[in-house]
Scaffold this active site. Structure first.
Site, PDB file in Angstrom:
ATOM      1  N   ALA A  85       0.850  -1.194   0.000  1.00  0.00           N
ATOM      2  CA  ALA A  85       0.000   0.000   0.000  1.00  0.00           C
ATOM      3  C   ALA A  85       0.882   1.240   0.000  1.00  0.00           C
ATOM      4  O   ALA A  85       1.913   1.284   0.679  1.00  0.00           O
ATOM      5  CB  ALA A  85      -0.919   0.006   1.215  1.00  0.00           C
ATOM      6  N   ALA A 110      -2.450   4.698  -3.669  1.00  0.00           N
ATOM      7  CA  ALA A 110      -3.067   3.466  -4.170  1.00  0.00           C
ATOM      8  C   ALA A 110      -2.480   2.264  -3.451  1.00  0.00           C
ATOM      9  O   ALA A 110      -1.549   2.389  -2.643  1.00  0.00           O
ATOM     10  CB  ALA A 110      -2.826   3.346  -5.681  1.00  0.00           C
ATOM     11  N   ASP A 121      10.626   8.618  -7.662  1.00  0.00           N
ATOM     12  CA  ASP A 121      10.135   8.206  -6.338  1.00  0.00           C
ATOM     13  C   ASP A 121      10.797   6.901  -5.887  1.00  0.00           C
ATOM     14  O   ASP A 121      10.115   5.932  -5.550  1.00  0.00           O
ATOM     15  CB  ASP A 121       8.616   8.041  -6.379  1.00  0.00           C
ATOM     16  CG  ASP A 121       7.971   8.260  -5.012  1.00  0.00           C
ATOM     17  OD1 ASP A 121       8.675   8.757  -4.110  1.00  0.00           O
ATOM     18  OD2 ASP A 121       6.792   7.928  -4.839  1.00  0.00           O
TER      19      ASP A 121
END
Length: 504
Positions: free
Chosen positions: A176, A180, A289
């Site tokens: 998780a 999303a 990221d």
């Protein structure tokens, strides 16, 4: 008399600010209580509703947290002499309390708040350690949506029930994240797939959440004029819609898969840096990221080789050619300790007279280490402490720099910090191999650009020859380093040393 009057006015202004914040805190708490009371009956009548669906609850919670943090900073340090040991201790405690409150706010409001909290947790060059250490937990412990919420999202987006789309769909998510979560499923044709499902309400709440953050940051800036974090809101406005667009993420995943199809990695700790050097310097298309939850390592059952798996392809930065080449040349200058060119290319990237600070932020090294050569020695604990101390002392200049550099640089700085965190955990930070890989990619990038601009076959051949020679020198130096670190190398060095000191 004038000095006394000025001090009186300063004290009076300070007390006025404290009174304003105190009233702000009381009003915020009343708002939260009112929101909870007004929504209580509605929540009681429906077990599927989440308090986070109500704007008043989310807004009240954010206002209350901001007011309490601001009031804590204004009141906890006012009676302690600035610069004393007690002041430093109390300031650290305020930092820690505030970071924990901010973390709890992010976890409660979820979605956009967690995404921004993750970004803050990566700002090692800007925020106190208490903040980054506390907020880093958001990278691995994002809240999960319930199965009922997942079913609702799939029903609304695809117009069908899960049973109609999949033979099987695991209730427990594989992972998780802030926006999303991912579930393992099997399609009707038998293929096993990973299904990424956006958390409910995130899309609808994101624009309101960013507006709320902007208003709160402007309010805090009125109280603390040196507080310059509006660039963070600007970045969220630009990047969040991209991360919420899963079609865009799919296109990014396909593009990066094609771009890096020839990479077959054997040693993960070295090649993560190699992977990102290729993306940044050669291709100018960067996965922005790379926190630990988005970088997986697995062993291939067939070959036994270790593979890097990049997840979450929603946020990519595309570099312009001019920016990419200036950035290449800046890193070449930093590695070669060519300080004139460091100054030149830092200025071209918007750093101006703050180029020494810019170099330190890029490399996460002290100015002394930058001048000695960032590949000459590893980062020490004392140097880390020095960097954090200077970051706190130069906060206004850092914020000024972040407001001046191109927007492309902000995501690169975030990416650099996330990669450094992974490299620190793998004990490969500031290793010679990482700088060698960067040098290779910079040479290839600059040579490719020079060839594209040349119309002479002789000139193109000369560029290719110089490129090959430069890469050969790097390979030779890398071989020397490997021999130096081996038993055979140590034996040869010791033997030559004895021969050198021998009287014969």
């Amino acid at each position: 008399m004038q000095g006394g009057g000025l001090r009186f006015l300063q004290v009076k202004a300070s007390r006025c600010r404290e009174a304003v914040v105190a009233r702000m805190a009381r009003r915020a708490l009343k708002l939260v209580s009112l929101a909870a009371a007004s929504s209580g009956f509605y929540l009681y009548s429906s077990k599927y509703l989440d308090p986070n669906d109500f704007g008043a609850v989310r807004v009240g919670r954010a206002i209350a947290t901001t007011a309490v943090i601001t009031y804590d900073y204004l009141t906890s340090l006012r009676s302690v002499p600035y610069g004393s040991q007690e002041y430093a201790y109390l300031k650290s405690q305020v930092h820690l309390r505030s970071a924990e409150r901010l973390r709890d706010l992010c976890c409660a409001n979820r979605g956009t708040f967690i995404k921004v909290g993750q970004h803050l947790g990566a700002l090692d060059y800007l925020l106190p350690e208490e903040y980054t250490r506390t907020l880093k937990i958001l990278h691995s412990q994002a809240p999960q949506s319930s199965m009922q919420e997942i079913e609702q999202v799939i029903r609304e987006d695809l117009g069908k029930e899960i049973k109609e789309l999949f033979v099987s769909f695991e209730d427990t998510p594989l992972g998780a994240a802030s926006l999303a979560q991912v579930h393992k499923a099997v399609l009707q044709d038998g293929r096993t797939v990973a299904v990424k499902v956006q958390h409910p309400k995130v899309q609808a709440q994101s624009a309101k959440d960013i507006l709320l953050m902007e208003i709160l940051l402007l309010t805090v800036k009125q109280i603390f004029p040196d507080f310059e974090f509006m660039w963070l809101v600007d970045e969220a406005k630009k990047n969040l819609p991209l991360e919420l667009d899963f079609l865009n993420e799919g296109r990014n995943a396909e593009k990066v898969a094609q771009m890096l199809k020839d990479f077959d990695f054997l040693k993960i700790s070295r090649n993560l840096g190699k992977l990102y050097s290729e993306m940044i310097f050669v291709n100018g298309f960067i996965h922005c990221d790379p926190h630990p939850g988005n970088v997986l390592v697995r062993k291939c059952p067939a070959t036994g080789k270790a593979h890097i798996i990049l997840l979450d392809h929603g946020l990519y930065q595309v570099l312009t050619e001019k920016f990419r080449l200036d950035y290449c040349r800046l890193w070449q200058s930093l590695i070669k300790t060519d300080m004139k060119r460091v100054q030149k290319y830092s200025r071209r990237l918007g750093a101006g007279d703050l180029y020494p600070l810019f170099a330190c932020m890029l490399t996460a090294r002290s100015w002394d280490s930058v001048n000695r050569g960032i590949d000459r020695s590893p980062v020490t604990a004392n140097e880390d402490v020095e960097i954090r101390t200077n970051a706190a002392a130069y906060l206004p200049q850092i914020n000024q720099l972040l407001n001046n550099v191109p927007r492309q640089m902000l995501l690169l700085l975030k990416t650099n910090d996330l990669l450094r965190g992974i490299e620190s955990a793998l004990h490969t930070r500031a290793s010679a191999s990482s700088f060698l890989n960067m040098s290779r990619c910079c040479i290839r990038a600059v040579s490719t650009y020079q060839r594209s601009k040349s119309h002479s076959l002789y000139r193109k051949a000369k560029i290719s020859l110089l490129e090959a020679l430069s890469l050969w020198q790097i390979n030779l130096y890398e071989l020397f380093l490997r021999l130096k670190g081996s038993r055979l190398g140590n034996w040869v060095i010791a033997f030559l040393s004895r021969m050198h000191h021998s009287p014969y």
